[in-house]
Design an enzyme around this catalytic site. Structure first.
Site, mmCIF file in Angstrom:
data_model
loop_
_atom_site.group_PDB
_atom_site.id
_atom_site.type_symbol
_atom_site.label_atom_id
_atom_site.label_comp_id
_atom_site.label_asym_id
_atom_site.label_seq_id
_atom_site.Cartn_x
_atom_site.Cartn_y
_atom_site.Cartn_z
ATOM 1 C CE1 TYR A 76 -4.318 -1.500 0.690
ATOM 2 C CE2 TYR A 76 -2.987 -3.036 1.967
ATOM 3 C CZ TYR A 76 -4.173 -2.710 1.351
ATOM 4 O OH TYR A 76 -5.230 -3.576 1.388
ATOM 5 C CE1 TYR A 84 -2.376 -6.565 4.212
ATOM 6 C CE2 TYR A 84 -3.243 -6.407 1.983
ATOM 7 C CZ TYR A 84 -3.406 -6.274 3.353
ATOM 8 O OH TYR A 84 -4.610 -5.854 3.868
ATOM 9 N NE ARG A 142 -6.622 -10.199 5.412
ATOM 10 C CZ ARG A 142 -7.754 -9.735 4.883
ATOM 11 N NH1 ARG A 142 -7.915 -8.437 4.718
ATOM 12 N NH2 ARG A 142 -8.743 -10.549 4.558
ATOM 13 C CG HIS A 187 -8.142 -7.767 0.365
ATOM 14 N ND1 HIS A 187 -7.032 -8.340 0.924
ATOM 15 C CD2 HIS A 187 -8.265 -6.546 0.952
ATOM 16 C CE1 HIS A 187 -6.491 -7.518 1.811
ATOM 17 N NE2 HIS A 187 -7.220 -6.413 1.841
ATOM 18 C CG HIS A 229 -9.856 -2.517 1.489
ATOM 19 N ND1 HIS A 229 -10.167 -2.990 2.742
ATOM 20 C CD2 HIS A 229 -8.546 -2.831 1.290
ATOM 21 C CE1 HIS A 229 -9.097 -3.561 3.280
ATOM 22 N NE2 HIS A 229 -8.101 -3.485 2.407
#
Length: 275
Positions: free
Chosen positions: A142, A181, A191, A194, A196
């Site tokens: 991110y 990640y 995780r 995905h 959000h």
């Protein structure tokens, strides 16, 4: 930053936090399995199905900190909404839904289109709603100061976009497929990939957040956030469907994912500060 400094920073980033690695993946898996088994026994005995995640889910170690623990207080919604933004088609440009053209160059990774419809519990389209997305890049990173794991930041990919649903409730985003990640729930915790999603109603106080996953991810069974939904059918509703009709020749692959806001088939929604 010198090569020596970069190497030292990279090595330090792999130093494991003892508090974050106290439990193994096997420990987490057993806890998830025990909870799911108890849930299935309850349903077989006549209990109700759970379509939403449990507020406190022990394998998800910080779940206790991600919801209110004290009595709620009434507030004046009209007063709140006076200080909240209003959204319309003039406020959101059509190009904001393409996350691959926001910088001077092409982002790295698999270009994808994600589209679907926002529906109510009776299958009717929810039109004119603001839909926002944010995600990691193709390396699982991110663009955020709290994300410090040693994966590269793509200078041509910020990972945020938004659009307004059409009259048929439809939305569409062009983006890059995110990668898994690591996170600090337990030792060697990862995780699943995905995206959000955030959906606004008619005002700023009506915000719902969820996550869209990709089919066939091997990390599903290991992820306590995904597994905090004890009902398999409800979990399946978070997984997009590969759709070859959305795929373009030599340009992108495509996924379809509808979001249901109410009813027994509603899409799982989360607290705003979840991972």
């Amino acid at each position: 930053m010198s090569a020596e400094t970069q190497a030292e920073s990279f090595e330090n980033s792999h130093v494991l936090d003892p508090a974050a690695t106290a439990d193994s993946q096997e420990t987490i898996n057993k806890e998830i399995g025990d909870i799911h088994a108890a849930y299935r026994q309850g349903v077989e005995a006549g209990g109700s199905e759970e379509t939403q995640p449990r507020i406190d889910f022990a394998p998800y170690r910080s779940s206790l900190l991600r919801h209110p623990t004290k009595d709620l207080h009434h507030v004046d919604p009209e007063t709140i909404e006076l200080w909240s933004p209003a959204f319309g088609h003039r406020d959101v440009h059509a190009l904001e839904s393409d996350l691959t053209i926001q910088h001077n160059g092409e982002p790295i990774g698999e270009r994808i289109i994600v589209q679907g419809k926002v529906l109510d519990g009776d299958g009717r389209p929810v039109r004119g709603q603001l839909v926002e997305i944010w995600q990691a890049n193709a390396a699982g990173r991110y663009v955020h100061k709290r994300d410090q794991h040693p994966a590269p930041i793509d200078p041509n990919f910020t990972g945020v976009g938004r659009c307004i649903t059409g009259d048929d409730g439809s939305y569409k985003f062009t983006t890059i497929k995110p990668a898994p990640y690591p996170w600090k729930n337990h030792h060697n915790a990862w995780r699943p990939a995905h995206i959000h999603f955030s959906l606004f109603g008619t005002d700023f106080t009506q915000r719902m957040i969820t996550q869209m996953y990709f089919p066939g991810d091997p990390l599903f069974s290991l992820d306590p956030i995904y597994q905090s939904i004890t009902d398999q059918k409800a979990r399946d509703r978070l997984v997009a469907t590969y759709d070859h009709s959305i795929t373009s020749h030599e340009w992108n692959t495509g996924y379809n994912w509808d979001i249901v806001l109410t009813g027994s088939n509603r899409t799982w929604m989360e607290d705003e500060d979840a991972e």
